[in-house]
Design a protein around this motif. Structure first.
Motif, PDB file in Angstrom:
ATOM      1  N   GLU A 162       0.866  -1.183   0.000  1.00  0.00           N
ATOM      2  CA  GLU A 162       0.000   0.000   0.000  1.00  0.00           C
ATOM      3  C   GLU A 162       0.893   1.221   0.000  1.00  0.00           C
ATOM      4  OE1 GLU A 162      -3.987   1.793   2.202  1.00  0.00           O
ATOM      5  OE2 GLU A 162      -2.996   0.009   3.004  1.00  0.00           O
ATOM      6  N   HIS A 163       0.694   2.087  -0.987  1.00  0.00           N
ATOM      7  CA  HIS A 163       1.520   3.283  -1.158  1.00  0.00           C
ATOM      8  C   HIS A 163       3.009   2.923  -1.203  1.00  0.00           C
ATOM      9  CE1 HIS A 163      -2.039   5.472   0.905  1.00  0.00           C
ATOM     10  NE2 HIS A 163      -2.235   5.330  -0.394  1.00  0.00           N
ATOM     11  N   GLY A 164       3.299   1.806  -1.861  1.00  0.00           N
ATOM     12  CA  GLY A 164       4.681   1.404  -2.051  1.00  0.00           C
ATOM     13  C   GLY A 164       5.316   0.674  -0.891  1.00  0.00           C
ATOM     14  N   GLN A 165       4.575   0.482   0.204  1.00  0.00           N
ATOM     15  CA  GLN A 165       5.118  -0.173   1.386  1.00  0.00           C
ATOM     16  C   GLN A 165       4.556  -1.589   1.527  1.00  0.00           C
ATOM     17  OE1 GLN A 165       7.503   1.227   3.526  1.00  0.00           O
ATOM     18  NE2 GLN A 165       7.574   2.743   1.880  1.00  0.00           N
ATOM     19  N   LEU A 166       5.417  -2.548   1.834  1.00  0.00           N
ATOM     20  CA  LEU A 166       4.984  -3.919   2.069  1.00  0.00           C
ATOM     21  C   LEU A 166       4.200  -3.980   3.377  1.00  0.00           C
ATOM     22  CD1 LEU A 166       5.251  -6.965   1.189  1.00  0.00           C
ATOM     23  CD2 LEU A 166       7.209  -7.059   2.742  1.00  0.00           C
ATOM     24  N   THR A 167       2.969  -4.529   3.338  1.00  0.00           N
ATOM     25  CA  THR A 167       2.142  -4.631   4.542  1.00  0.00           C
ATOM     26  C   THR A 167       1.893  -6.077   4.967  1.00  0.00           C
ATOM     27  OG1 THR A 167       0.111  -4.586   3.200  1.00  0.00           O
ATOM     28  CG2 THR A 167       0.928  -2.471   4.055  1.00  0.00           C
ATOM     29  N   TYR A 168       2.040  -7.010   4.030  1.00  0.00           N
ATOM     30  CA  TYR A 168       1.653  -8.397   4.313  1.00  0.00           C
ATOM     31  C   TYR A 168       2.098  -9.239   3.134  1.00  0.00           C
ATOM     32  CZ  TYR A 168      -1.527 -12.065   6.162  1.00  0.00           C
ATOM     33  OH  TYR A 168      -2.058 -13.208   6.706  1.00  0.00           O
ATOM     34  N   PHE A 169       2.031 -10.550   3.277  1.00  0.00           N
ATOM     35  CA  PHE A 169       2.180 -11.411   2.100  1.00  0.00           C
ATOM     36  C   PHE A 169       1.398 -12.698   2.309  1.00  0.00           C
ATOM     37  CE2 PHE A 169       6.014 -12.556   4.614  1.00  0.00           C
ATOM     38  CZ  PHE A 169       5.848 -13.929   4.733  1.00  0.00           C
ATOM     39  N   ASN A 170       0.926 -13.261   1.209  1.00  0.00           N
ATOM     40  CA  ASN A 170       0.364 -14.607   1.187  1.00  0.00           C
ATOM     41  C   ASN A 170       1.464 -15.570   0.766  1.00  0.00           C
ATOM     42  OD1 ASN A 170      -3.017 -13.998  -0.069  1.00  0.00           O
ATOM     43  ND2 ASN A 170      -2.274 -14.150   2.015  1.00  0.00           N
ATOM     44  N   ALA A 171       1.452 -16.760   1.367  1.00  0.00           N
ATOM     45  CA  ALA A 171       2.358 -17.822   0.948  1.00  0.00           C
ATOM     46  C   ALA A 171       1.501 -18.996   0.492  1.00  0.00           C
ATOM     47  CB  ALA A 171       3.274 -18.232   2.102  1.00  0.00           C
ATOM     48  N   ARG A 172       1.547 -19.316  -0.815  1.00  0.00           N
ATOM     49  CA  ARG A 172       0.700 -20.340  -1.420  1.00  0.00           C
ATOM     50  C   ARG A 172       1.556 -21.531  -1.845  1.00  0.00           C
ATOM     51  NH1 ARG A 172      -2.028 -23.974  -3.549  1.00  0.00           N
ATOM     52  NH2 ARG A 172      -4.050 -23.645  -4.542  1.00  0.00           N
ATOM     53  N   LEU A 173       1.246 -22.709  -1.271  1.00  0.00           N
ATOM     54  CA  LEU A 173       2.017 -23.916  -1.575  1.00  0.00           C
ATOM     55  C   LEU A 173       1.888 -24.289  -3.053  1.00  0.00           C
ATOM     56  CD1 LEU A 173       3.677 -26.240  -0.158  1.00  0.00           C
ATOM     57  CD2 LEU A 173       1.525 -27.515  -0.132  1.00  0.00           C
ATOM     58  N   TYR A 174       3.005 -24.547  -3.692  1.00  0.00           N
ATOM     59  CA  TYR A 174       2.972 -25.027  -5.072  1.00  0.00           C
ATOM     60  C   TYR A 174       3.794 -26.297  -5.259  1.00  0.00           C
ATOM     61  CZ  TYR A 174       7.741 -23.335  -5.883  1.00  0.00           C
ATOM     62  OH  TYR A 174       9.098 -23.144  -5.831  1.00  0.00           O
ATOM     63  N   MET A 175       4.606 -26.634  -4.244  1.00  0.00           N
ATOM     64  CA  MET A 175       5.483 -27.793  -4.393  1.00  0.00           C
ATOM     65  C   MET A 175       5.797 -28.367  -3.011  1.00  0.00           C
ATOM     66  SD  MET A 175       9.118 -27.916  -6.402  1.00  0.00           S
ATOM     67  CE  MET A 175       9.900 -29.458  -6.856  1.00  0.00           C
ATOM     68  N   GLY A 176       5.707 -29.680  -2.868  1.00  0.00           N
ATOM     69  CA  GLY A 176       6.022 -30.312  -1.600  1.00  0.00           C
ATOM     70  C   GLY A 176       4.800 -30.449  -0.713  1.00  0.00           C
ATOM     71  N   ALA A 177       5.044 -30.745   0.567  1.00  0.00           N
ATOM     72  CA  ALA A 177       3.960 -30.974   1.522  1.00  0.00           C
ATOM     73  C   ALA A 177       3.865 -29.801   2.484  1.00  0.00           C
ATOM     74  CB  ALA A 177       4.211 -32.266   2.296  1.00  0.00           C
ATOM     75  N   GLY A 178       2.653 -29.576   2.993  1.00  0.00           N
ATOM     76  CA  GLY A 178       2.442 -28.496   3.949  1.00  0.00           C
ATOM     77  C   GLY A 178       1.059 -27.917   3.786  1.00  0.00           C
ATOM     78  N   PRO A 179       0.682 -26.955   4.643  1.00  0.00           N
ATOM     79  CA  PRO A 179      -0.628 -26.315   4.502  1.00  0.00           C
ATOM     80  C   PRO A 179      -0.712 -25.538   3.196  1.00  0.00           C
ATOM     81  CG  PRO A 179       0.722 -25.158   6.123  1.00  0.00           C
ATOM     82  CD  PRO A 179       1.453 -26.414   5.774  1.00  0.00           C
TER      83      PRO A 179
END
Length: 317
Positions: A162-179
């Motif tokens: 937001e306004h060029g500042q990192l506020t959060y991130f999503n981490a989406r599994l694409y390889m391997g095991a995990g949530p």
């Protein structure tokens, strides 16, 4: 509705006996969800005057929850229930509630921009996103990436700014095991999911904005797609929408959450033009693709409050 500490004390005991709720932390009680039955996924915060199931998304006020559990229709009936039962003896102490400010926040260990690297991890990450219809060059400019080590190994990293500042991130599994999703905790970011919006700057730029559930769906629609990060939309997010200069909101929350989409529409329609678009079951914006999704959008007209009531009645929500 403001509750005094006497009533909150009785509510505390009521939920302890009725739902077998237990004190958790930071003013929260936890129990099994009375709506979906999921074990220990329901939170009750009397200081915040809110409840929330972290599985099905139901979020009544504590008083509304008692009405649901007791099949009553008024606040006075709830008070009668609380006063007549054995719900005394607990001295309620107000939990100090603060909206945490943003912390200095960084992308995780092992982060690489999606355009970088030739390893199996790198190539698999790019292939995963290509198969979902994205152009790697565009995502690279927006800072999307992957991790090749650490807690987020095997995850696509989707930054929220937001306004060029990192506020959060999503981490989406694409390889391997995990949530499937492995998102950062509040104590790391300073802000929980209730206080972030993917592509929030679109609210200041565009007159028509698409509201989606997840960042991948929002990104599928392009520059004026935003995401709430979940089916249940927080009061902070709703206020952000209402206060924005956006004139038209098109709601495209996933088909298994039609009730949540309508709830959001009812909150926005007194202030904005609103269109709730229902996609086919077992499909979402990304699985359909931008062009097919926009066909459903064009086939749906903007709805008045009365028309939303009719839709809700027809769906028996």
């Amino acid at each position: 509705m403001r509750l005094n500490n006497h009533t909150k004390g009785r509510l505390h005991e009521y939920f302890r006996y009725k739902l077998k709720a237990f004190d958790y932390r930071k003013g929260w009680m936890k129990s099994d969800c009375p709506y979906c039955g999921r074990e220990k996924k329901f939170g009750i915060n009397l200081s915040n005057n809110r409840c929330n199931c972290f599985k099905c998304g139901e979020h009544p006020s504590p008083i509304s929850l008692v009405m649901y559990l007791e099949s009553t229709d008024s606040f006075q009936e709830v008070l009668s229930v609380l006063e007549s039962g054995d719900y005394s003896g607990y001295v309620f102490k107000e939990e100090k509630v603060e909206l945490k400010g943003k912390k200095e926040f960084f992308l995780p260990e092992g982060f690489k921009n999606i355009s970088m690297g030739t390893s199996l991890l790198a190539r698999s990450a790019r292939n995963y996103l290509k198969k979902r219809g994205f152009k790697i060059e565009e995502l690279a400019r927006k800072g999307w990436g992957y991790c090749n080590t650490g807690k987020y190994l095997g995850y696509i990293i989707i930054p929220f700014t937001e306004h060029g500042q990192l506020t959060y991130f999503n981490a989406r599994l694409y390889m391997g095991a995990g949530p499937k999703y492995n998102n950062p905790e509040v104590d790391v970011t300073g802000l929980g999911k209730s206080f972030i919006i993917y592509n929030a700057d679109a609210l200041e730029i565009y007159r028509t904005v698409y509201i989606c559930e997840g960042a991948i769906n929002a990104e599928t629609l392009g520059e004026n797609g935003i995401a709430t990060g979940g089916k249940a939309v927080s009061r902070w997010q709703v206020n952000k929408f209402i206060k924005s200069p956006v004139e038209k909101f098109i709601i495209l929350i996933d088909p298994d959450a039609k009730d949540k989409a309508l709830d959001l529409a009812f909150k926005l329609v007194p202030f904005k033009k609103v269109k709730v678009v229902f996609l086919p079951d077992n499909e979402d914006v990304n699985s359909l693709g931008k062009q097919r999704t926009l066909e459903y959008v064009r086939e749906t007209t903007y709805q008045t409050y009365q028309e939303l009531l009719t839709i809700k009645s027809q769906l028996k929500l």
